[in-house]
Design a protein around this motif. Structure first.
Motif, mmCIF file in Angstrom:
data_model
loop_
_atom_site.group_PDB
_atom_site.id
_atom_site.type_symbol
_atom_site.label_atom_id
_atom_site.label_comp_id
_atom_site.label_asym_id
_atom_site.label_seq_id
_atom_site.Cartn_x
_atom_site.Cartn_y
_atom_site.Cartn_z
ATOM 1 N N LEU A 1 8.173 -14.394 -0.020
ATOM 2 C CA LEU A 1 8.635 -13.189 -0.712
ATOM 3 C C LEU A 1 7.810 -12.973 -1.977
ATOM 4 N N ASN A 2 7.601 -14.029 -2.726
ATOM 5 C CA ASN A 2 6.789 -13.909 -3.940
ATOM 6 C C ASN A 2 5.358 -13.501 -3.598
ATOM 7 N N TYR A 3 4.842 -14.044 -2.495
ATOM 8 C CA TYR A 3 3.495 -13.679 -2.045
ATOM 9 C C TYR A 3 3.450 -12.206 -1.660
ATOM 10 N N ALA A 4 4.472 -11.752 -0.940
ATOM 11 C CA ALA A 4 4.526 -10.347 -0.511
ATOM 12 C C ALA A 4 4.526 -9.410 -1.715
ATOM 13 N N LYS A 5 5.165 -9.836 -2.788
ATOM 14 C CA LYS A 5 5.233 -9.004 -3.991
ATOM 15 C C LYS A 5 3.874 -8.876 -4.668
ATOM 16 N N THR A 6 2.980 -9.838 -4.404
ATOM 17 C CA THR A 6 1.642 -9.766 -5.011
ATOM 18 C C THR A 6 0.681 -8.907 -4.198
ATOM 19 N N LEU A 7 1.036 -8.598 -2.948
ATOM 20 C CA LEU A 7 0.146 -7.823 -2.105
ATOM 21 C C LEU A 7 0.093 -6.371 -2.594
ATOM 22 N N PRO A 8 -1.065 -5.753 -2.526
ATOM 23 C CA PRO A 8 -1.215 -4.374 -3.013
ATOM 24 C C PRO A 8 -0.597 -3.361 -2.052
ATOM 25 N N LYS A 9 -0.327 -2.186 -2.562
ATOM 26 C CA LYS A 9 0.111 -1.100 -1.707
ATOM 27 C C LYS A 9 -1.042 -0.635 -0.834
ATOM 28 N N ILE A 10 -0.712 -0.208 0.381
ATOM 29 C CA ILE A 10 -1.731 0.305 1.293
ATOM 30 C C ILE A 10 -1.939 1.782 0.989
ATOM 31 N N LYS A 11 -3.192 2.157 0.768
ATOM 32 C CA LYS A 11 -3.481 3.563 0.493
ATOM 33 C C LYS A 11 -3.505 4.361 1.775
ATOM 34 N N ASP A 12 -3.085 5.624 1.699
ATOM 35 C CA ASP A 12 -3.097 6.502 2.866
ATOM 36 C C ASP A 12 -4.547 6.836 3.241
#
Length: 239
Positions: free
Chosen positions: A228-239
């Motif tokens: 979960l902590n790792y997922a929070k560090t992942l960037p948003k995917i741009k359209d």
């Protein structure tokens, strides 16, 4: 950069002791076949047909086709007698097996975090169960309302873990690239074999299934709360 995240279910998003779960699963399933044979015999035949299904590598046969064709022969019974017994079990007693699992709110939180960031999510549970059984387990885990791109069940898949073709079929169906994909699971063979295709892997250690010395090492490793902590560090995917 990752764009697609594949998740195992049993032992990963749905914590459980798989041995306890399967013991209770067979106890309930075989009760429906007592007019045909002894429960211990039915269990052996189910396991034997499951093994045939797992090892099958034909692209023109679904897992359901392979399992049922083999099981009918072993049981020496016609489909019209066998299929209703499975349907009754999955529609009635299977739901009671939630007592053999330990659902956690982390599962939904993780999936929502990634979905909101734009990642494509696949529930890559080993497709040895039918749709109805997978739907039950998704509800138990609290992830049934997640916008899954694909959920693997035995009606729709042609391979099982740890066959690399299982992962290849997923990627081909959704048009994902191995280098942009992460597989998250708790099994050192069934989940980490995804590396053979160039997929990165995250080994969840809460309910670890360790097959010993493996040809595949996880790229990342930690407990579900760590993911979960790792997922929070992942960037948003741009359209």
């Amino acid at each position: 950069m990752f764009k697609t995240i594949l998740f195992d279910l049993d032992g990963t998003l749905l914590p459980m002791d798989i041995k306890v779960f399967l013991t209770n699963y067979f106890a309930k399933l075989t009760c429906h076949f007592t007019d045909i044979d002894d429960p211990s015999v039915i269990q052996r035949k189910v396991l034997a047909s499951t093994e045939v299904m797992v090892r099958d590598n034909r692209p023109d046969k679904t897992n359901q086709d392979v399992f049922m064709e083999d099981f009918f022969v072993r049981l020496k019974q016609p489909a019209e007698r066998v299929l209703p017994l499975f349907e009754n079990f999955y529609n009635q007693e299977f739901a009671e097996l939630i007592c053999c699992t330990s659902p956690t709110p982390l599962a939904k939180e993780i999936c929502q975090e990634l979905a909101e960031k734009g990642y494509r999510l696949v529930l890559a549970t080993n497709p040895i169960f039918p749709d109805v059984a997978t739907s039950h387990r998704m509800r138990w885990a609290g992830i049934d309302n997640i916008p899954w791109e694909m959920v693997t069940t035995y009606e729709h898949c042609h391979y099982c873990k740890p066959n690399p073709n299982y992962y290849k079929e997923i990627l081909e169906r959704i048009g994902a690239k191995p280098a942009e994909t992460l597989m998250v699971g708790n099994d050192t063979l069934e989940d980490l074999v995804a590396k053979k295709l160039g997929i990165k892997t995250y080994l969840v250690t809460n309910n670890l299934i360790d097959h010993g010395k493996s040809s595949y090492d996880a790229d990342f490793e930690g407990r579900l709360e760590d993911f979960l902590n790792y997922a929070k560090t992942l960037p948003k995917i741009k359209d």
